[in-house]
Each structure stands twice: as structure tokens, then as C-alpha cells.
Design a protein around this motif. Structure first.
Motif, PDB file in Angstrom:
ATOM      1  N   SER A   1       0.831  -1.202   0.000  1.00 16.54           N
ATOM      2  CA  SER A   1       0.000   0.000   0.000  1.00 16.54           C
ATOM      3  C   SER A   1       0.862   1.247   0.000  1.00 16.54           C
ATOM      4  O   SER A   1       0.577   2.224  -0.709  1.00 16.54           O
ATOM      5  N   ALA A   2       1.935   1.235   0.791  1.00 13.35           N
ATOM      6  CA  ALA A   2       2.829   2.398   0.852  1.00 13.35           C
ATOM      7  C   ALA A   2       3.462   2.670  -0.507  1.00 13.35           C
ATOM      8  O   ALA A   2       3.585   3.826  -0.925  1.00 13.35           O
ATOM      9  N   LEU A   3       3.868   1.617  -1.205  1.00 13.39           N
ATOM     10  CA  LEU A   3       4.510   1.799  -2.515  1.00 13.39           C
ATOM     11  C   LEU A   3       3.520   2.357  -3.547  1.00 13.39           C
ATOM     12  O   LEU A   3       3.830   3.328  -4.244  1.00 13.39           O
ATOM     13  N   VAL A   4       2.352   1.751  -3.640  1.00 10.66           N
ATOM     14  CA  VAL A   4       1.379   2.175  -4.651  1.00 10.66           C
ATOM     15  C   VAL A   4       0.943   3.620  -4.411  1.00 10.66           C
ATOM     16  O   VAL A   4       0.851   4.426  -5.341  1.00 10.66           O
ATOM     17  N   ILE A   5       0.698   3.959  -3.159  1.00 11.31           N
ATOM     18  CA  ILE A   5       0.266   5.320  -2.828  1.00 11.31           C
ATOM     19  C   ILE A   5       1.419   6.303  -2.984  1.00 11.31           C
ATOM     20  O   ILE A   5       1.266   7.385  -3.562  1.00 11.31           O
ATOM     21  N   GLY A   6       2.585   5.939  -2.489  1.00  9.18           N
ATOM     22  CA  GLY A   6       3.715   6.856  -2.468  1.00  9.18           C
ATOM     23  C   GLY A   6       4.245   7.222  -3.839  1.00  9.18           C
ATOM     24  O   GLY A   6       4.798   8.316  -4.019  1.00  9.18           O
TER      25      GLY A   6
ATOM     26  N   TRP B   1       2.993   8.430   3.826  1.00  8.00           N
ATOM     27  CA  TRP B   1       3.294   7.835   2.523  1.00  8.00           C
ATOM     28  C   TRP B   1       3.164   8.837   1.376  1.00  8.00           C
ATOM     29  O   TRP B   1       3.625   8.569   0.268  1.00  8.00           O
ATOM     30  N   PHE B   2       2.518   9.958   1.624  1.00 10.67           N
ATOM     31  CA  PHE B   2       2.304  10.944   0.566  1.00 10.67           C
ATOM     32  C   PHE B   2       3.461  11.943   0.519  1.00 10.67           C
ATOM     33  O   PHE B   2       4.062  12.257   1.547  1.00 10.67           O
ATOM     34  N   PRO B   3       3.765  12.484  -0.655  1.00  8.16           N
ATOM     35  CA  PRO B   3       4.768  13.552  -0.743  1.00  8.16           C
ATOM     36  C   PRO B   3       4.262  14.822  -0.054  1.00  8.16           C
ATOM     37  O   PRO B   3       3.055  14.979   0.184  1.00  8.16           O
ATOM     38  N   GLU B   4       5.171  15.733   0.244  1.00  8.15           N
ATOM     39  CA  GLU B   4       4.808  16.932   1.001  1.00  8.15           C
ATOM     40  C   GLU B   4       4.057  17.952   0.168  1.00  8.15           C
ATOM     41  O   GLU B   4       3.377  18.824   0.726  1.00  8.15           O
ATOM     42  N   THR B   5       4.166  17.880  -1.140  1.00  8.21           N
ATOM     43  CA  THR B   5       3.442  18.809  -2.007  1.00  8.21           C
ATOM     44  C   THR B   5       2.761  18.046  -3.137  1.00  8.21           C
ATOM     45  O   THR B   5       3.179  16.942  -3.505  1.00  8.21           O
ATOM     46  N   GLY B   6       1.695  18.659  -3.665  1.00  7.42           N
ATOM     47  CA  GLY B   6       1.097  18.160  -4.885  1.00  7.42           C
ATOM     48  C   GLY B   6      -0.101  17.256  -4.743  1.00  7.42           C
ATOM     49  O   GLY B   6      -0.672  16.840  -5.743  1.00  7.42           O
ATOM     50  N   VAL B   7      -0.540  16.955  -3.498  1.00  2.61           N
ATOM     51  CA  VAL B   7      -1.582  15.951  -3.321  1.00  2.61           C
ATOM     52  C   VAL B   7      -2.720  16.486  -2.452  1.00  2.61           C
ATOM     53  O   VAL B   7      -2.493  17.085  -1.403  1.00  2.61           O
ATOM     54  N   SER B   8      -3.933  16.258  -2.918  1.00  2.80           N
ATOM     55  CA  SER B   8      -5.118  16.320  -2.074  1.00  2.80           C
ATOM     56  C   SER B   8      -5.594  14.886  -1.919  1.00  2.80           C
ATOM     57  O   SER B   8      -5.847  14.209  -2.915  1.00  2.80           O
TER      58      SER B   8
ATOM     59  N   ILE C   1      -2.619  18.213  -7.320  1.00  2.00           N
ATOM     60  CA  ILE C   1      -2.998  19.622  -7.241  1.00  2.00           C
ATOM     61  C   ILE C   1      -1.812  20.537  -7.551  1.00  2.00           C
ATOM     62  O   ILE C   1      -1.741  21.679  -7.092  1.00  2.00           O
ATOM     63  N   GLY C   2      -0.857  20.033  -8.329  1.00  2.00           N
ATOM     64  CA  GLY C   2       0.260  20.868  -8.772  1.00  2.00           C
ATOM     65  C   GLY C   2       1.271  21.120  -7.673  1.00  2.00           C
ATOM     66  O   GLY C   2       1.649  20.209  -6.933  1.00  2.00           O
ATOM     67  N   ASP C   3       1.706  22.358  -7.532  1.00  2.78           N
ATOM     68  CA  ASP C   3       2.774  22.670  -6.584  1.00  2.78           C
ATOM     69  C   ASP C   3       2.253  23.136  -5.226  1.00  2.78           C
ATOM     70  O   ASP C   3       3.001  23.680  -4.428  1.00  2.78           O
ATOM     71  N   GLN C   4       0.986  22.901  -4.939  1.00  2.00           N
ATOM     72  CA  GLN C   4       0.420  23.325  -3.664  1.00  2.00           C
ATOM     73  C   GLN C   4       0.766  22.317  -2.565  1.00  2.00           C
ATOM     74  O   GLN C   4       1.020  21.140  -2.836  1.00  2.00           O
ATOM     75  N   PRO C   5       0.785  22.753  -1.304  1.00  2.00           N
ATOM     76  CA  PRO C   5       1.086  21.841  -0.199  1.00  2.00           C
ATOM     77  C   PRO C   5       0.081  20.692  -0.135  1.00  2.00           C
ATOM     78  O   PRO C   5      -1.113  20.875  -0.403  1.00  2.00           O
ATOM     79  N   THR C   6       0.562  19.534   0.215  1.00  6.18           N
ATOM     80  CA  THR C   6      -0.301  18.369   0.337  1.00  6.18           C
ATOM     81  C   THR C   6      -1.306  18.551   1.467  1.00  6.18           C
ATOM     82  O   THR C   6      -0.984  19.068   2.537  1.00  6.18           O
ATOM     83  N   GLU C   7      -2.549  18.135   1.214  1.00  2.00           N
ATOM     84  CA  GLU C   7      -3.599  18.173   2.233  1.00  2.00           C
ATOM     85  C   GLU C   7      -4.233  16.788   2.298  1.00  2.00           C
ATOM     86  O   GLU C   7      -4.539  16.182   1.267  1.00  2.00           O
ATOM     87  N   ILE C   8      -4.389  16.286   3.506  1.00  2.53           N
ATOM     88  CA  ILE C   8      -4.868  14.916   3.686  1.00  2.53           C
ATOM     89  C   ILE C   8      -5.980  14.900   4.728  1.00  2.53           C
ATOM     90  O   ILE C   8      -5.836  15.454   5.812  1.00  2.53           O
ATOM     91  N   LEU C   9      -7.077  14.281   4.380  1.00  4.43           N
ATOM     92  CA  LEU C   9      -8.127  13.986   5.342  1.00  4.43           C
ATOM     93  C   LEU C   9      -8.181  12.473   5.496  1.00  4.43           C
ATOM     94  O   LEU C   9      -8.465  11.755   4.537  1.00  4.43           O
ATOM     95  N   ALA C  10      -7.874  11.985   6.690  1.00  2.00           N
ATOM     96  CA  ALA C  10      -7.927  10.556   6.988  1.00  2.00           C
ATOM     97  C   ALA C  10      -8.957  10.346   8.085  1.00  2.00           C
ATOM     98  O   ALA C  10      -8.830  10.904   9.183  1.00  2.00           O
ATOM     99  N   GLU C  11      -9.967   9.568   7.782  1.00  2.00           N
ATOM    100  CA  GLU C  11     -11.061   9.410   8.739  1.00  2.00           C
ATOM    101  C   GLU C  11     -11.706   8.038   8.586  1.00  2.00           C
ATOM    102  O   GLU C  11     -11.506   7.339   7.592  1.00  2.00           O
TER     103      GLU C  11
END
Length: 507
Positions: free
Chosen positions: A252-257, A290-297, A357-367
Motif C-alpha cells: 500500500s505504501a509503494l502504490v500510494i507513495g 506515505w504521501f509527498p509533502e506537495t502536490g496531493v489532495s 494539485i500541482g505545486d500546492q502543499p499536500t492536504e490529507i483527510l484521513a477518517e
């Protein structure tokens, strides 16, 4: 073309459909009780239900129960020429003077469309133990991912680890081009047959062999889908469809990361995944790492958590291993010891949706999403990314100046419990706003927030004006009330109970 099975699948499928061998027709023929018995894996009941020996009865016995039959009987069902071709290709194999289907050829309704799926024979209807190279057909996990993956129009799709092609089936009608990969050559053979048998496909299909993202190195896509071998366990491969060879939740970490580097800007990825729980770290923080620091919602939804013993027992039964056997005893001990050494207290399972989301900071909602619901999750996921994009760049003042609408179908629940102090009657306990469609999100609210939300209208007052009007009527300080209202309404927007006027689609 990879396999002769692809040609045979294209020839066999219309013959079976003409005979009424479709998922809906079989369900109507068997009736609801026997259809449920079939889904539960109770072959004796289905065999009893098809005792009339009509053509569809015989097709169900041949292709679902995999009962043996004579060459003459098979010729009567599908024709002599096709019978011989299936025998020559070892789709049917000889058992003394009788023939038996050597794989799974089964109709399914995939996102409202009748499909035929080709895969290895499973253990649901016959006394059979799937081997290490087993290729799955349509299971509960693949169906849940289908329901959670958007099927809106899209340019390019990557189906990572396609197996028998089930996820790609769900994209055939909406994608321009689908790339399906798998490290298992036989899986790609089955996928080619499954996808080739679909008569209404619009997508171009590309099949690539190799592990993980290696076959598409340097390429990007508009949508990525993966039902990877996410079983959490020892770093070994017992069954290729479920075991990655990576330790614990490494698959899971590899596929997501690594997904972001293969997503076009604005593209989305949709995964089933599993993750460990430990006393040292919350599951949400583990997955977030597992997510990069930028580019992901990202939206991570935990649907279930299993304790180690339950988890291990479930997957050992999945491979038809008798839990009372010596082999099961040894496997269980080794697996649980590995969990204990790693501090695993449980294993979570759920969906991961992410957007570039391009070069914007990563934002994560885990619930957690523990509530029961039957509506497909895919429309909610697409709407979620639209809602959080709207929220992303708003400051509190801009939010307060915005107008909103309470989502149609939201119910207000006033829960009262027995008044233990008075000894009689009821006393209010909790108030909730609950969606009655989609994923049935529910939020506890107080009377102030409930009244403010009830006053929202897309052509009416802004949130700040509504709060001010309510505060005046209640003798409250609007400057103190507004920040709390902004935060609370923001949470309601995130779960779709309140909809910004900017996002309301009018006819």
C-alpha cells in the motif's frame, strides 16, 4: 494478441448471451433465495434449483457449478465447432469420458453493464484449492473499488495490477485509452480475454507486463486505479494475487507513495489499501507519511479494522486452509509472531483517493467511515475533491461572505434519553444533521449551529450576515459566534451537508 483465449472469448460470449446466460437472467431464473445461495457459495442449493435441465439450467451447471458433461451435451449447448475449439485450447479438459470447465467464465453486472469475466476457477462452487499463481475473478473487494472509482469521461487510465481486468471493465465506456499492467503473464491473458469480450467498449486497450509502476516509467495518466496485493504479512509471496513480497503494509505504501509521479495535473488515483495499527503511531499519521509533502489532495477512508488473530484467520481461510490443520497452526503462529515483533495491534482497510494539485502543499483527510450505506461512493469522491478545492484558498473572511445551501435530503435528528434525574419523561441528549443519501455522513450540532444552517440560502444572506442576524435575535455576540460558525460550516461543507452557492449546478 497475447492468447488464443481472447479469440475464443469473443466467440463464446455472444453464444452465451443469446442463450440468456447473463447475470440478470440467471438471477431471474434462480429467484432471489437461490441467487443468494449462489453468491454465498452453496453449490448444492444451486444444483437443486437447476434440476429442470433446461438450456439455461445446463449452462449454469456447466459454467458456474463446473459440473462435468459429455462432449455431445456441450455441443448441444454451444455448437460443435466452438466445443472443439474450447477443448483444443484446454478451456474444457477431459475427465475420463466427460468434460469439465477448467477456468471461471462468469457473467457479472459491472456498473450497470453486462460483462463476461474470464479468470481461474475459484473455490466458491467446486472443491478446489487455488494455487499460488491463481488469477482472481470478481470478488467483494474488486466490486467495492468499482463502486468507489469515478466513471466520468476521462482521457487516459492506468489499471495497475489488472488481474483478470475487472477494474478496466469499469472504465471501458468512459476512457479514451486504458493501460492495464500486471506482473503475472496469465493475469494479462485473462484480462485480454475479459476486455476483448466486451462488445460496447470505446477505449483503446494496452496491456503491459511488469511489477508495480515499472511498465509505465516516465508516463502519466488522468486516472489511476489499483486493487494491489495489499495483504499485510510477512515479506513473502504465497499467492501472487494477494501477497506483494513486501513487509507488512509495504504494498500500500509503494502504490500510494509513487502515484503522484504518474498523475497528470488534475488527475486522480483510486486505491484499495491496508495499513497497520500500532500503539506508537496513529493509523492516520502512518498513511499520511506515505504521501509527498506537495502536490496531493488525499482522502483516506478506513472502513474496517481487524485484530491480528481475526485478520490472519480470514486470509488463511481465503486460501482454503483448514484452521484445525497442523499447517494452519504453524502459519498462524509465524504470522502472529511477525505482527507481535512489529507491534501490530490491528490492521485497517479502506479506500484511498488522491488528486494531483500541482505545486500546492499536500492536504490529507484521513477518517473512519463506519456507517452502513449502499449508494456508490464514486460520485461522493468526485464531489469531495470539488468541495475541498473550493475550501482550499478561502480565508475566514471570504468564507463568511459566501452563501450556502443546506443539502436537500439532510435530516435533523433530535435524540432524547430518559430523564434519570426526574425519574420520568425524556431529556434532550444530542442533535445531529445527517445526510440521507451518499455515505450518510452525520455531524453532531448544537441548537445555535442548527438554526444558523437552517437560515442559509444560496440567494439569501451570507454566512456572516446570517450569524449576525441570529446573534441579534438571541442576544449573543456575533464576533464571538462567527469564527466558530465558520469552522463548523467548513466541516459540513467538507462532508457535503452544506453546499456553497458557487458549486450549485442549476439546470
Amino acid at each position: 494478441m497475447r492468447s488464443e483465449l481472447t479469440t475464443l472469448a469473443a466467440r463464446l460470449t455472444p453464444v452465451l448471451r443469446e442463450a440468456g446466460f447473463t447475470a440478470d437472467a440467471i438471477a431471474a431464473h434462480l429467484g432471489p433465495e437461490m441467487t443468494e445461495a449462489m453468491h454465498r457459495g452453496e453449490p448444492a442449493a444451486v444444483r437443486f434449483a437447476t434440476r429442470r435441465q433446461g438450456r439455461l439450467d445446463q449452462l449454469i451447471r456447466t459454467f458456474i457449478l463446473r459440473d462435468p458433461l459429455s462432449p455431445a451435451q456441450l455441443e448441444e449447448l454451444i455448437g460443435a465447432e466452438l466445443t472443439q475449439a474450447l477443448i483444443d485450447a484446454a478451456v474444457f479438459t477431459a475427465d475420463q469420458d466427460l468434460l469439465r470447465l477448467d477456468m471461471d467464465i462468469r457473467p457479472h453486472v459491472i456498473l450497470g453493464r453486462d460483462r463476461m469475466v474470464f479468470s481461474d476457477a475459484d473455490a466458491a462452487m467446486t472443491e478446489h484449492i487455488p494455487g499460488p499463481e491463481h488469477v482472481l475473478g470478481v470478488g467483494a473487494a474488486s466490486l467495492s473499488l468499482l463502486q468507489a472509482t469515478p466513471d466520468s469521461p476521462v482521457g487516459t487510465v492506468l489499471d495497475l495490477g489488472t488481474g483478470s481486468g475487472v477494474q478496466a471493465l469499469g472504465q471501458l465506456h468512459c476512457a479514451d485509452h486504458i493501460t492495464a499492467t500486471d506482473l503475472h503473464p496469465r493475469a494479462l491473458d485473462f484480462a485480454e480475454a475479459t476486455l476483448g469480450a466486451a462488445v460496447d467498449k470505446q477505449a483503446e486497450i494496452e496491456l503491459l507486463e511488469g511489477p508495480w509502476y515499472e511498465p509505465v516509467q516516465g508516463r502519466t495518466f488522468d486516472r489511476i486505479i489499483a486493487n494491489p496485493p495489499f495483504v499485510v504479512g510477512l515479506p513473502e509471496v504465497g499467492h501472487v494475487y494477494r501477497d506483494s513480497g513486501l513487509d507488512l503494509d509495504g504494498a500500500s505504501a509503494l502504490v500510494i507513495g509513487q502515484a503522484l509521479e504518474h498523475l497528470n495535473t488534475g488527475g486522480t488515483a483510486h486505491f484499495l489499501a491496508a495499513w497497520i495499527h500500532t500503539s506508537e503511531q496513529s493509523w492516520a499519521h502512518r498513511v499520511a507519511s506515505w504521501f509527498p509533502e506537495t502536490g496531493v489532495s488525499a482522502w483516506v477512508i478506513q472502513r474496517d479494522v481487524a485484530d491480528p488473530a481475526h485478520y490472519v484467520g480470514t486470509w488463511l481461510r481465503d486460501e482454503s486452509l483448514d484452521p484445525r490443520s497442523a499447517e494452519s497452526d504453524a502459519r498462524t503462529a509465524a504470522w502472529l509472531q511477525h505482527f507481535a515483533d512489529a507491534g501490530v495491534t490491528g490492521v485497517g482497510f479502506g479506500f484511498v483517493a488522491m488528486k494531483n494539485i500541482g505545486d500546492q502543499p499536500t492536504e490529507i483527510l484521513a477518517e473512519e467511515m463506519t456507517q452502513s450505506f449502499t449508494d456508490p461512493l464514486s460520485p461522493e469522491i468526485e464531489e469531495y475533491f470539488t468541495r475541498v478545492e473550493w475550501l482550499r484558498d478561502l480565508n475566514p473572511e471570504e468564507f463568511g461572505d459566501s452563501r450556502f445551501q443546506l443539502r436537500p435530503g439532510v435530516a435533523r435528528e433530535d435524540i432524547s434519553l430518559p430523564d434519570t434525574d426526574a425519574g420520568v419523561g425524556f431529556t434532550p441528549a444530542v442533535m445531529r444533521l445527517t445526510r440521507t443519501e451518499g455515505p450518510r455522513w452525520s455531524h453532531e450540532v448544537d441548537s445555535h449551529l442548527a438554526a444558523i444552517v437552517a437560515g442559509l440560502h444560496p440567494q439569501g444572506l451570507s454566512l456572516a450576515e446570517t450569524v449576525e442576524l441570529y446573534a441579534m435575535a438571541q442576544g449573543l455576540d456575533s464576533e464571538e459566534l462567527l469564527p466558530a460558525a465558520v469552522n463548523a460550516v467548513g466541516d459540513l461543507v467538507r462532508h457535503g451537508l452544506v453546499v456553497p452557492a458557487d458549486l450549485i449546478i442549476t439546470e
